[in-house]
Design a protein around this motif. Structure first.
Motif, PDB file in Angstrom:
ATOM      1  N   ASN A  51       0.720  -1.238  -0.020  1.00 56.42           N
ATOM      2  CA  ASN A  51       0.118  -0.143  -0.048  1.00 56.42           C
ATOM      3  C   ASN A  51       0.822   1.269   0.234  1.00 56.42           C
ATOM      4  N   THR A  52       2.119   1.193  -0.192  1.00 54.46           N
ATOM      5  CA  THR A  52       2.966   2.525  -0.382  1.00 54.46           C
ATOM      6  C   THR A  52       3.844   2.026  -1.559  1.00 54.46           C
ATOM      7  N   TYR A  87      -3.730  -1.553 -10.703  1.00 54.99           N
ATOM      8  CA  TYR A  87      -3.848  -1.275  -9.270  1.00 54.99           C
ATOM      9  C   TYR A  87      -4.215   0.186  -9.122  1.00 54.99           C
ATOM     10  N   TYR A 130      -4.372   3.267  -6.074  1.00 55.41           N
ATOM     11  CA  TYR A 130      -4.031   3.498  -4.700  1.00 55.41           C
ATOM     12  C   TYR A 130      -4.688   5.127  -4.504  1.00 55.41           C
ATOM     13  N   THR A 131      -4.932   5.169  -3.495  1.00 59.49           N
ATOM     14  CA  THR A 131      -5.265   6.594  -2.765  1.00 59.49           C
ATOM     15  C   THR A 131      -4.075   6.922  -1.762  1.00 59.49           C
ATOM     16  N   THR A 132      -3.936   8.273  -1.769  1.00 57.08           N
ATOM     17  CA  THR A 132      -2.915   9.097  -0.909  1.00 57.08           C
ATOM     18  C   THR A 132      -3.457   9.947  -0.019  1.00 57.08           C
ATOM     19  N   ALA A 152       0.199   5.022   0.733  1.00 56.33           N
ATOM     20  CA  ALA A 152      -0.698   4.734  -0.445  1.00 56.33           C
ATOM     21  C   ALA A 152      -1.498   3.625   0.132  1.00 56.33           C
ATOM     22  N   LYS A 153      -2.799   3.768  -0.339  1.00 58.52           N
ATOM     23  CA  LYS A 153      -3.729   2.371   0.072  1.00 58.52           C
ATOM     24  C   LYS A 153      -4.508   1.875  -1.102  1.00 58.52           C
ATOM     25  N   LEU A 154      -4.187   0.800  -1.057  1.00 57.01           N
ATOM     26  CA  LEU A 154      -5.140  -0.029  -2.296  1.00 57.01           C
ATOM     27  C   LEU A 154      -6.291   0.190  -2.330  1.00 57.01           C
ATOM     28  N   SER A 207      -8.387  -3.300  -7.689  1.00 54.89           N
ATOM     29  CA  SER A 207      -7.445  -3.978  -8.415  1.00 54.89           C
ATOM     30  C   SER A 207      -8.275  -4.723  -9.570  1.00 54.89           C
ATOM     31  N   GLY A 209      -4.619  10.121  -5.481  1.00 50.66           N
ATOM     32  CA  GLY A 209      -3.695   8.873  -5.558  1.00 50.66           C
ATOM     33  C   GLY A 209      -3.273   8.774  -7.044  1.00 50.66           C
ATOM     34  N   CYS A 254      -2.569   5.276 -10.146  1.00 50.27           N
ATOM     35  CA  CYS A 254      -2.932   4.146 -10.824  1.00 50.27           C
ATOM     36  C   CYS A 254      -1.938   3.577 -11.360  1.00 50.27           C
TER      37      CYS A 254
END
Length: 946
Positions: free
Chosen positions: A433-434, A572, A574-576, A582-584, A587, A603, A605
């Motif tokens: 997630n990072t 994938y 991800y949000t920040t 970074a959080k998935l 996917s 985030g 992608c």
């Protein structure tokens, strides 16, 4: 009426567009503009409206309603682009395989030894009491002597005290069954401790050959086995005074489902002499023997969860560990490719999951299979326990994170391939997630791709067989839902290259791998196609589209990437929302052309194929940009208060190998930190940082609370009133330094010299001359801040007397009470909340306004009076008391006057209606011209001297 209006609107919708606009305005409707995303020609203004640049596209109407505002637009850009190149070199760690050696060595499968089960001080007293005997000492027993004389008895010998002594000859029988492997190291520590305590000649440790226990020629060997591993057939039990047995009495074999024909405990119960003192240290909680045989061996619990008494308790042992504890431990270890005794004990003790009997139960569980270096959960049961792991232990606060951390510590010196394999399995259990975790995962996949390539190209048979064996180990240890089909196929081909053919297929290889294997065999003739990411809307919606065959590399833009035909890619998102994390959130596996996905606004992608990786992120118009859009496929933005022609462009940075904003001169960088946005601008070779001050409303002047202020109070010209700044502006984070002034003007009029100190002894007209010179060199319209802008930035969102509170000290600002005399460097004290240094003290700062008293009315963008003989000064200086440094305190001076405590700082904002540097240049007084001429002459003379 509303229903009739809607009906009429439907009818007029078929007419011309001008009639539609007129009707909508008449009935109070708002027209939603028809919008189509066009990356070649799109522009978003500061109001957030969409407008095509070509004016001939706009309908020719005289009256039309205001277009509705839309949410902030998201522009999808490329942040990084990576091509996976085949690495044909053999890494150094793959040139030699893992070896099993008796000593710990980095790069092998010999892991850290298990921690000590218990210290020797806990079990030695019991061993001495049970196995030893009472021996006489030389100390006279005075109590017995006195008692004998009192009773008139004759003493045949002098009574002495007795003391518990160790036996002269001690035999240690060790149960070396593989089921007891978790305690082998503990048994070895006991043997070595007793030999050191009693002497090597008094202690003998043996291990029986279980195959000969029921025969007449029962054999044994010395333990631990040294250089000699010979067997002996005599009976050592008859020659020993005491026997110490290290055995679980058959419990481990029963757990493993082994029906033992020759049980060591049964043999010892039958073969030992009756007079021999016996003690059995049992690392199990219960015994499978009958009560008679159980008590005959005098068992004692050898466990870290049980306190050892000085003498063993002759009672049946307790119950084993709960089934839930065993299941939880198996779930925590279910993703590991291998776990040894040391790791099993470390996880149990660090997580507090029970006693040492849990080690025995897990090691001999039916769902665990063993190999030469340890154990692992059997593949047929792995999915069951992995589901339990995801349900109970996954997540940021779950026990799974701690297990992976302990595994990394335990295997830090293990073989490189095992560590990278554990990375793959960890991110299968805990998705990355990072950005840092994603890079580590890429390195792990790259390592195993190089392993497969090295195995394919190795010419030395010994090394090739070794690499093939490693490929087989890695292939069978891959995650159950491993999605990298290319890597899985390569490893399978290298592992079973001799068993794969047109008419044969290895039994150990699943039938579902046929497509991947066929692809890996024919990978040299793979057809490559090109896909492109097309943005569909300003919300970040995108779609994958296949490009036609390209004739040149110039036609490939940054949004296109290569894929292998008939092989999809993984997406994938991800949000920040939390900075640095970074959080998935989404996917998609095995995507093909036509697949839709959304790039989060906060985030990024990641699109990953077998040939490369493309990282996309969403950009929203930042506050410093007045416009943002696409021109011929390239993203641009105009910077507020800079020339319209100078645009920032999103392009590839070859030095950093990534995409970023490229700014026009003199801007070097625009970025964001804890204070907000800032711009680093190159002014005559000096880097001056400007802070972006967002527009807003504040109360200008001082409140009644400052009337009774220390050392004075509020002045009469500080009437509090509401002021609104309708536009943001740039403000230098420091006062202009002497170094920058000297570079621009050729001299240094300051009294307190210092390269990084603020320039002083400059009048308002001198400041305007410097700004005019700077503007002519850079093409940017710098100016002095207005009085309202200065106080708004000084307060930084506060309403107190100072930007930090209502009390002043020498630790906050440079003023009259400071021990040091004179000005200090411009960054000597901490910045305020908006990143501006020394807005209080050090030097007075010129403002652009003429001075007059406040009217007390609310104002918007005030610029001061049209006429006046005085210019405004703000901030206080190093010679003033604290009351003159307040955010609201006002001062004034003639524009031609130079003081030793007056300087200025630069601003960059909207063009002022009056009093700016541009107007001062048009209506420059004769004194200002003379000043510029003298400075010019001094600059020429200094150059000639050099």
């Amino acid at each position: 009426m509303a229903a009739w209006g809607r009906l009429a609107l439907l009818q007029v919708a078929q007419q011309r567009e001008s009639a539609l606009y007129a009707f909508a305005e008449q009935f109070g409707y708002q027209l939603k503009p028809e919008y189509r995303f066009d990356r070649d020609d799109l522009e978003i203004s500061s109001l957030g409206t969409v407008s095509q640049v070509e004016k001939d596209k706009q309908p020719d109407v005289t009256r039309r309603p205001t277009p509705p505002q839309i949410p902030p637009a998201s522009f999808i850009v490329v942040s990084s682009k990576t091509s996976f190149k085949q690495n044909n070199e053999v890494p150094s760690e793959l040139s030699a395989g893992p070896t099993l050696k008796p000593s710990h060595k980095k790069g092998t499968f010999i892991f850290e030894s298990p921690s000590e089960l218990m210290p020797a001080s806990r079990y030695l007293p019991q061993l001495q009491n049970v196995l030893g005997y009472l021996g006489k000492t030389n100390r006279i027993h005075s109590t017995k002597v006195v008692d004998a004389y009192g009773k008139a008895k004759t003493l045949q010998r002098v009574p002495t005290y007795e003391k518990q002594r160790w036996p002269n000859r001690l035999l240690i029988v060790v149960d070396t069954s593989r089921n007891l492997e978790p305690f082998w190291k503990d048994f070895e520590r006991i043997v070595l401790t007793l030999k050191k305590l009693l002497g090597g000649s008094s202690v003998k440790a043996i291990a029986y050959d279980e195959a000969t226990l029921n025969t007449q020629q029962c054999r044994y060997r010395h333990w631990p086995a040294g250089e000699s591993n010979a067997f002996f057939s005599d009976n050592p039990l008859s020659k020993s005074e005491a026997v110490l047995i290290l055995s679980d009495q058959g419990v481990a074999q029963r757990i493993a489902g082994i029906v033992a024909k020759h049980n060591l405990s049964v043999y010892l119960t039958r073969a030992k002499p009756q007079s021999t003192r016996v003690l059995c240290l049992c690392p199990a909680l219960h015994s499978e023997l009958s009560v008679g045989r159980y008590l005959a061996l005098n068992p004692s619990q050898f466990m870290d969860s049980v306190r050892m008494a000085r003498r063993p308790r002759n009672t049946p042992m307790g119950k084993p560990a709960k089934t839930e504890q065993v299941e939880d431990m198996l779930a925590l270890l279910s993703y590991l490719p291998v776990f040894d005794v040391g790791l099993l004990r470390k996880v149990r003790t660090k997580l507090g999951m029970g006693g040492s009997d849990l080690d025995l139960l897990v090691w001999n569980h039916k769902c665990v299979e063993r190999n030469q270096i340890g154990c692992r959960v059997a593949p047929q049961y792995a999915e069951l326990y992995q589901n339990r792991y995801q349900h109970l232990f996954s997540g940021e606060k779950g026990l799974g994170k701690k297990v992976w951390k302990l595994t990394r510590e335990h295997h830090q010196n293990a073989y490189m391939g095992l560590r990278w394999l554990e990375v793959l399995l960890q991110y299968e259990a805990e998705p990355p997630n990072t950005a840092a975790q994603l890079k580590v995962l890429e390195k792990a996949i790259g390592y195993f791709q190089s392993l497969a390539n090295a195995s394919e190209q190795q010419s030395i048979p010994e090394r090739q067989s070794l690499l093939d064996a490693q490929c087989k180990t890695v292939f069978h240890s891959l995650p159950l839902k491993f999605t990298n089909r290319r890597l899985a196929g390569q490893l399978a081909v290298m592992a079973y290259k001799n068993e794969i053919g047109p008419d044969k297929w290895p039994e150990a290889l699943p039938q579902s791998m046929r497509a991947e294997v066929q692809w890996a065999i024919g990978s040299s003739t793979v057809e490559v196609i090109h896909w492109e990411v097309d943005q569909q809307s300003l919300r970040g919606d995108c779609v994958l589209s296949e490009q036609p065959r390209l004739t040149s590399r110039e036609e490939i833009n940054e949004f296109s990437f290569s894929v292998e035909k008939n092989l999809g890619l993984d997406c994938y998102a991800y949000t920040t929302e939390i900075p640095g994390e970074a959080k998935l959130v989404d996917s998609k596996k095995n995507c093909f052309a036509g697949e839709r996905f959304t790039v989060p606004k906060q985030g990024f992608c990641v699109l990953e194929s077998s040939l490369g990786k493309l990282e996309l992120k969403s950009l929203i118009r930042p506050p410093w940009a007045s416009k943002m859009g696409f021109r011929k496929g390239q993203l641009f933005s105009t910077i507020r208060h800079f020339p319209e022609k100078d645009k920032a462009r999103w392009a590839f940075n070859s030095s950093k190998e990534t995409w970023a904003w490229h700014f026009p001169e003199p801007i070097e960088k625009i970025d964001q930190d804890q204070y907000g946005y800032y711009a680093d601008i190159n002014l005559a070779g000096f880097n001056q940082r400007f802070r972006w001050i967002e527009r807003g409303t504040f109360m200008m002047g001082s409140s009644e609370e400052e009337r009774d202020f220390e050392e004075g109070g509020r002045a009469s010209d500080e009437t509090q009133h509401r002021v609104t700044l309708t536009q943001g502006f740039w403000l230098a984070d420091t006062a202009l330094s002497q170094g920058l002034w000297q570079q621009l003007m050729g001299d240094n009029p300051s009294h307190f010299k210092g390269h990084d100190k603020p320039v002083e002894c400059v009048s308002w007209e001198d400041a305007q001359a410097c700004i005019h010179s700077l503007n002519s060199q850079t093409g940017v319209n710098f100016r002095l801040p207005t009085e309202a802008e200065w106080e708004y930035a000084c307060r930084a969102g506060t309403s107190s007397a100072y930007s930090w509170g209502n009390k002043i000290s020498t630790e906050r600002a440079n003023f009259a009470k400071t021990e040091l005399v004179g000005t200090l460097p411009v960054k000597r004290y901490a910045a305020n909340r908006w990143g501006l240094y020394q807005m209080h003290g050090n030097v007075w700062e010129w403002c652009n306004d003429r001075y007059e008293a406040y009217s007390g009315e609310s104002q918007a963008d005030p610029e001061g009076p049209k006429e006046g003989a005085q210019r405004v000064l703000r901030g206080g200086s190093c010679f003033n008391l604290g009351q003159f440094l307040r955010s609201s305190f006002r001062n004034s001076s003639p524009p031609v006057r130079r003081n030793g405590n007056v300087g200025f700082r630069l601003a960059l904002g909207c063009e002022l209606r009056r009093g700016g540097a541009a107007n001062a240049a048009k209506q420059r007084p004769s004194r200002l011209k003379a000043r510029e001429n003298s400075l010019r002459k001094k600059k020429k003379l200094s150059k000639r001297k050099k």
